[in-house]
Scaffold this active site. Structure first.
Site, PDB file in Angstrom:
ATOM      1  N   HIS A 130       0.768  -1.166   0.013  1.00 55.67           N
ATOM      2  CA  HIS A 130      -0.113  -0.038   0.113  1.00 55.67           C
ATOM      3  C   HIS A 130       0.764   1.156  -0.111  1.00 55.67           C
ATOM      4  O   HIS A 130       0.740   2.183  -0.688  1.00 55.67           O
ATOM      5  CB  HIS A 130      -0.875   0.015   1.309  1.00 55.67           C
ATOM      6  CG  HIS A 130      -1.580   1.104   1.368  1.00 55.67           C
ATOM      7  ND1 HIS A 130      -3.017   1.497   1.025  1.00 55.67           N
ATOM      8  CD2 HIS A 130      -1.192   2.420   2.052  1.00 55.67           C
ATOM      9  CE1 HIS A 130      -3.369   2.798   1.311  1.00 55.67           C
ATOM     10  NE2 HIS A 130      -2.263   3.405   1.903  1.00 55.67           N
ATOM     11  N   GLU A 131       1.703   1.377   0.778  1.00 57.75           N
ATOM     12  CA  GLU A 131       2.775   2.497   0.785  1.00 57.75           C
ATOM     13  C   GLU A 131       3.643   2.669  -0.338  1.00 57.75           C
ATOM     14  O   GLU A 131       3.691   3.600  -0.876  1.00 57.75           O
ATOM     15  CB  GLU A 131       3.916   2.594   2.181  1.00 57.75           C
ATOM     16  CG  GLU A 131       2.981   2.252   3.338  1.00 57.75           C
ATOM     17  CD  GLU A 131       2.052   3.337   3.624  1.00 57.75           C
ATOM     18  OE1 GLU A 131       2.333   4.652   3.147  1.00 57.75           O
ATOM     19  OE2 GLU A 131       0.978   3.193   4.330  1.00 57.75           O
ATOM     20  N   GLU A 204      -6.653   7.068  -0.826  1.00 55.45           N
ATOM     21  CA  GLU A 204      -6.477   5.659  -0.254  1.00 55.45           C
ATOM     22  C   GLU A 204      -6.933   4.559  -0.814  1.00 55.45           C
ATOM     23  O   GLU A 204      -6.502   3.425  -0.876  1.00 55.45           O
ATOM     24  CB  GLU A 204      -7.090   5.997   1.428  1.00 55.45           C
ATOM     25  CG  GLU A 204      -6.247   7.022   2.161  1.00 55.45           C
ATOM     26  CD  GLU A 204      -5.001   6.577   2.688  1.00 55.45           C
ATOM     27  OE1 GLU A 204      -4.547   5.167   2.502  1.00 55.45           O
ATOM     28  OE2 GLU A 204      -3.942   7.396   2.525  1.00 55.45           O
TER      29      GLU A 204
END
Length: 323
Positions: A130-131, A204
């Protein structure tokens, strides 16, 4: 599009600097604030990532100090067709993580010790993916500059309070007089949270989607988010509470959500994020092109460890990757 968004954000922050400066010292104060804002913009572009990591007392790790974690990030970066970022660990019991850096060539990912203790290996991989998705989308430039300049806005507001308490308005430069100082003192602490809202929460969702593609298992990230949602509410992050301008950088909102903070949430509802990942898990997950290239060293595109998506790797009994 990210460059346009960054430019608009910086323009808005610069205007806010000017407005606060005018309330403190009239036209002269506005000019000084604008010059200061321009200097901060340049400084933030080149140095905000390193400064934010220092603020969180992050320590860089490598193949010697955290071999499994670094190897995991290296494989995920290869799957994402990204340069290897620097890897940091933050001594904080709250489970969380973030990415920073002005571009993929100067990126870093950071995880708290709380996250590394709470999650298993697959879930950690989902979070790191995700990062890396934020790095791939170049969200990190916007996030780091936002956090740095928002902190500067709060500092300028504190100066306004200090000046008001010690007679900084004697020459009547402030067009609103004592009322202006009071307004700054009341409203300025909310400036950091308002800046957080300037960053679209949809990033996100996009990072979740691309992160699931990078690691090859949407449910790894979904399981991690479920644990993180409970963990961040159970364990407060006092550093984030003192400096809420950085909250939007984390994978999960580190703020307690008490009082006014809940009105300025920078993250989508965690249940909605998990539901979207579950929908992805029900259907085929598109793989990054880089995962099928020779650079992947013959490993399956489904995950950085060559495991089939239908058979996630069983957790091994070994040292944690941060030891």
């Amino acid at each position: 599009m990210n460059y346009v968004r960054t430019g608009l954000l910086l323009a808005g922050l610069t205007a806010l600097f000017g407005a606060v400066g005018m309330m403190i010292g009239g036209q002269q104060g506005m000019i000084i604030a604008l010059i200061f804002a321009a200097a901060m913009n340049v400084f933030a572009y080149w140095n905000s990532d390193a400064m934010l990591l220092r603020m969180r007392s992050a320590r860089e790790v490598d193949d010697v100090t955290a071999p499994e974690l670094v190897a995991m990030v290296r494989d995920l970066a290869r799957n994402a067709d990204l340069p290897m970022p620097k890897v940091y660990i933050i001594e904080n019991p709250q489970p969380n993580a973030f990415a920073t850096g002005r571009n993929p060539e100067n990126a870093a990912v950071a995880a708290t010790t709380g996250l590394l203790k709470l999650l298993d290996r697959n879930e950690i991989a989902g979070v790191m993916a995700h990062e890396l998705a934020h790095v791939k989308n170049r969200d990190t430039l916007t996030m780091t500059i936002t956090a740095t300049i928002a902190g500067a806005i709060s500092a300028l507001a504190n100066f306004a309070m200090f000046a008001g308490m010690f007679g900084g308005n004697r020459e009547n430069n402030n067009p609103l007089g004592g009322i202006g100082m009071i307004l700054i003192a009341i409203l300025a602490p909310m400036g950091a949270m308002i800046v957080q809202m300037a960053i679209s929460r949809t990033r996100e969702y996009e990072a979740d989607k691309i992160g699931a593609e990078i690691c090859g298992h949407p449910m790894w990230l979904a399981s991690a988010l479920n644990k993180l949602d409970k963990g961040v509410h159970a364990i407060p992050n006092m550093e984030a509470e003192r400096n809420p301008a950085m909250a939007h950088m984390y994978i999960a909102n580190p703020l307690s959500g008490k009082g006014v903070d809940n009105l300025f949430s920078t993250h989508p509802n965690m249940a909605n994020r998990i539901a979207k990942l579950q929908e992805m898990a029900m259907g085929p997950v598109s793989r990054p092109q880089a995962a099928s290239t020779p650079a992947s060293s013959g490993r399956s595109a489904s995950s950085p460890w060559g495991k089939s998506p239908s058979k996630p790797a069983a957790p091994r009994r070994r040292k944690r990757p941060w030891n």
